[in-house]
Design an enzyme around this catalytic site. Structure first.
Site, mmCIF file in Angstrom:
data_model
loop_
_atom_site.group_PDB
_atom_site.id
_atom_site.type_symbol
_atom_site.label_atom_id
_atom_site.label_comp_id
_atom_site.label_asym_id
_atom_site.label_seq_id
_atom_site.Cartn_x
_atom_site.Cartn_y
_atom_site.Cartn_z
ATOM 1 N N ASN A 1 20.592 70.620 42.703
ATOM 2 C CA ASN A 1 21.088 69.357 42.530
ATOM 3 C C ASN A 1 19.915 68.393 43.289
ATOM 4 O OD1 ASN A 1 21.791 69.015 45.504
ATOM 5 N ND2 ASN A 1 23.116 70.584 44.746
ATOM 6 N N LYS B 1 10.866 86.509 33.725
ATOM 7 C CA LYS B 1 11.102 85.028 33.243
ATOM 8 C C LYS B 1 11.697 85.220 31.870
ATOM 9 C CE LYS B 1 8.784 80.877 31.742
ATOM 10 N NZ LYS B 1 7.534 80.593 31.109
ATOM 11 N N PRO C 1 30.301 81.043 47.453
ATOM 12 C CA PRO C 1 31.369 81.090 48.593
ATOM 13 C C PRO C 1 31.436 79.735 49.112
ATOM 14 C CG PRO C 1 29.135 82.347 49.263
ATOM 15 C CD PRO C 1 29.193 82.213 47.848
ATOM 16 N N ILE D 1 31.292 77.459 52.271
ATOM 17 C CA ILE D 1 30.885 77.691 53.603
ATOM 18 C C ILE D 1 31.924 77.236 54.324
ATOM 19 C CG2 ILE D 1 29.075 77.289 55.182
ATOM 20 C CD1 ILE D 1 27.329 77.682 52.875
ATOM 21 N N PHE E 1 31.375 66.904 54.158
ATOM 22 C CA PHE E 1 31.012 65.922 53.549
ATOM 23 C C PHE E 1 31.572 65.897 52.222
ATOM 24 C CE2 PHE E 1 27.458 63.086 55.231
ATOM 25 C CZ PHE E 1 27.593 63.593 56.438
ATOM 26 N N LYS F 1 40.345 66.403 49.849
ATOM 27 C CA LYS F 1 39.632 67.677 50.214
ATOM 28 C C LYS F 1 39.882 67.863 51.725
ATOM 29 C CE LYS F 1 35.559 66.839 47.625
ATOM 30 N NZ LYS F 1 34.537 66.242 47.291
ATOM 31 N N LYS G 1 40.466 71.696 52.406
ATOM 32 C CA LYS G 1 39.315 72.437 53.277
ATOM 33 C C LYS G 1 39.569 72.329 54.667
ATOM 34 C CE LYS G 1 35.807 72.221 49.666
ATOM 35 N NZ LYS G 1 34.453 72.788 49.459
HETATM 36 O O1 PMT Z 1 20.705 65.472 51.207
HETATM 37 P P1 PMT Z 1 20.637 63.833 50.663
HETATM 38 O O2 PMT Z 1 19.654 63.359 49.927
HETATM 39 O O3 PMT Z 1 20.313 63.033 52.177
HETATM 40 O O4 PMT Z 1 22.014 63.481 50.362
HETATM 41 C C1 PMT Z 1 23.166 63.588 51.315
HETATM 42 C C2 PMT Z 1 24.491 64.040 50.436
HETATM 43 C C3 PMT Z 1 24.874 62.887 49.613
HETATM 44 C C4 PMT Z 1 24.029 65.493 49.724
HETATM 45 C C5 PMT Z 1 25.531 64.154 51.655
HETATM 46 O O5 PMT Z 1 25.741 62.970 52.307
HETATM 47 C C6 PMT Z 1 26.766 64.811 51.027
HETATM 48 O O6 PMT Z 1 27.677 64.198 50.568
HETATM 49 N N1 PMT Z 1 26.952 66.131 51.184
HETATM 50 C C7 PMT Z 1 27.894 66.958 50.690
HETATM 51 C C8 PMT Z 1 27.688 67.472 48.874
HETATM 52 C C9 PMT Z 1 28.645 68.212 48.486
HETATM 53 O O7 PMT Z 1 28.549 69.165 48.281
HETATM 54 O O8 PMT Z 1 29.937 67.532 48.431
HETATM 55 P P2 PMT Z 1 31.307 68.190 47.900
HETATM 56 O O9 PMT Z 1 32.312 67.322 47.924
HETATM 57 O O10 PMT Z 1 30.988 68.974 46.599
HETATM 58 O O11 PMT Z 1 31.618 69.470 48.822
HETATM 59 C C10 PMT Z 1 32.520 69.246 49.940
HETATM 60 C C11 PMT Z 1 32.087 69.870 51.430
HETATM 61 O O12 PMT Z 1 32.131 71.185 50.900
HETATM 62 C C12 PMT Z 1 30.841 69.429 51.621
HETATM 63 O O13 PMT Z 1 30.735 69.533 53.093
HETATM 64 C C13 PMT Z 1 30.008 70.759 51.084
HETATM 65 O O14 PMT Z 1 28.876 71.084 52.267
HETATM 66 C C14 PMT Z 1 31.039 71.866 51.350
HETATM 67 N N2 PMT Z 1 30.666 72.918 50.455
HETATM 68 C C15 PMT Z 1 30.930 72.911 49.140
HETATM 69 C C16 PMT Z 1 30.602 73.830 48.350
HETATM 70 C C17 PMT Z 1 30.219 75.205 48.880
HETATM 71 N N3 PMT Z 1 30.001 76.383 48.069
HETATM 72 N N4 PMT Z 1 30.304 75.133 50.241
HETATM 73 C C18 PMT Z 1 30.345 74.285 51.021
HETATM 74 O O15 PMT Z 1 30.281 74.294 52.182
#
Ligand code: PMT
Length: 410
Positions: free
Chosen positions: A213, A291, A308, A310, A328, A342, A346
């Protein structure tokens, strides 16, 4: 709690009517065994004299960058290195402009530009000057550079007008400093540790193609820097990014979610975990060794499995759950509502919700606009600002939460 005893303060006295209050502040400092050195700017000298300052500080007052008598004794770099903290009092609108463009035209501005210490600005000016767009813009720039601010306060100003622009009193400044050093000391003694995840992850289909992404890693990197600035031992676990990281920060670079999870587990126990990474939710079940050919039917049928989670692992970890777990939440619609969901799912202590539907904030931008939501559903919204500015606010909220948490446990 400690006091300010034996702290070293470098006081830059600016040119404004409130400069005379510098003398009261010096008196307070000396009464509390604070060592004070001063730089008197050319315009500051219109309001207070070197003789009155030296009489109180018992130290020489520095004035000119090319002072033959003092350059051998102490140069502008050494002056800043000597100090535990630098204060500019009063900070005029003009001085804010100079700092915001990085001017180094005299001893004061040169010392500040060359400084590696925290700098507290104490603004004092007419209310209209303070609220002028140019000054407010400079305020944002300086906050982003990491300058600290106290005031201005509401009250009657020297010009007779009433409003926000009055300089904080020496007592207010003194008590701000006491809290500042107490907090630094407390954090140092507690030896807090933090881990921060940031950036995207890449999930390879074959040696050259991957699922990923737009995350640049900036927001998480800034949070890690802000936590470190507070005196917290911080490790950043970063997915692939073009960022040039500070050498002063402990960083582990990873590629996939699996590697990120491995590094997170290895970093435990910590007191704080901040998950800012945009972890790919899915990964290919199988990675092709070679490839994949363009015409291969494999592309019609890529099987994915869930990565997974995290954040989930950290917040539901019974054995080594960090005291504060922050997630986040990247959303493109119903940002607050979805993020409140969330935080419950979470099981984290805070969630930082950002709207990632716009190009000028969120993913891959220097800016962000976030809402900080706690477990009770209380929302604190921070208008669009530099990611570094937002990171400082988040880091401070985390620290206050952690200190309160510790107080309740002990
Ligand atoms: O990196 P930048 O360009 O500075 O942009 C910042 C950002 C927009 C990426 C950042 O501010 C942000 O929002 N990060 C979280 C992105 C995300 O994956 O959001 P989510 O709503 O899908 O996930 C929720 C939370 O679960 C997040 O804390 C994520 O880190 C965590 N997660 C999600 C999936 C996974 N497999 N493991 C995780 O830990």
């Amino acid at each position: 709690m400690m006091s300010l005893k034996n702290k070293k303060i470098l006081l830059v006295i600016g040119g404004g009517i409130s400069a005379y209050k510098a003398l009261d502040l010096i008196r307070l400092f000396k009464k509390n065994d604070v060592d004070v050195k001063t730089i008197l700017t050319k315009s500051g000298k219109e309001f207070v004299t070197p003789l009155s300052i030296t009489t109180l500080t018992k130290n020489k007052t520095f004035e000119d960058i090319f002072d033959k008598n003092t350059e051998a004794e102490i140069d502008h770099i050494a002056l800043s290195r000597w100090a535990d903290l630098i204060i500019v009092l009063p900070t005029t609108a003009n001085f804010m402009t100079k700092l915001s463009i990085g001017k180094a035209e005299d001893l004061a501005t040169t010392v500040l530009l060359a400084s590696d210490k925290e700098i507290l600005l104490v603004p004092a000016m007419n209310v209209r000057m303070w609220f002028h767009k140019a000054t407010q813009q400079n305020l944002k720039i300086l906050q982003d550079y990491g300058y600290l601010f106290i005031g201005p306060e509401k009250g009657e100003m020297a010009c007779g007008e009433y409003g926000e622009g009055k300089m904080s009193s020496p007592r207010q400044i003194f008590s701000y400093l006491k809290n500042y050093f107490d907090q630094k000391n407390l954090v140092k003694n507690k030896n807090f540790k933090a881990l921060v995840t940031t950036g995207p992850t890449k999930e390879y289909l074959d040696p050259v193609r991957y699922i990923s992404n737009e995350s640049s890693g900036k927001q998480g990197y800034e949070v890690a820097l802000a936590l470190k600035k507070l005196g917290i031992k911080t490790k950043l676990i970063a997915g692939p990014s073009n960022l040039i990281y500070s050498k002063n920060l402990k960083i582990k670079k990873v590629t996939s979610a699996k590697e990120m999870m491995y590094e997170v587990k290895k970093s435990l126990p910590v007191d704080i975990a901040v998950c800012a990474a945009a972890v790919s939710d899915f990964k290919p079940i199988n990675k092709s060794k070679n490839k994949i050919k363009k015409d291969a039917s494999k592309f019609n049928n890529i099987s994915l499995e869930k990565n997974p989670d995290i954040l989930d692992y950290l917040s539901k970890n019974n054995k080594a759950r960090p005291k504060i777990v922050v997630g986040f939440s990247a959303e493109t619609e119903n940002v607050i509502q979805n993020s409140k969901k969330k935080i419950k799912e979470k099981y984290c202590d805070l969630i930082i919700a950002n709207d990632v539907s716009k190009k000028d904030s969120g993913f891959n931008s220097d800016y962000n606009k976030v809402s900080i939501i706690d477990k009770k559903g209380k929302v604190k919204s921070i208008p669009k600002n530099k990611k570094s500015y937002i990171a400082n606010i988040i880091a401070n909220i985390i620290l206050v939460k952690l200190l309160m948490n510790d107080k309740n446990i002990n």
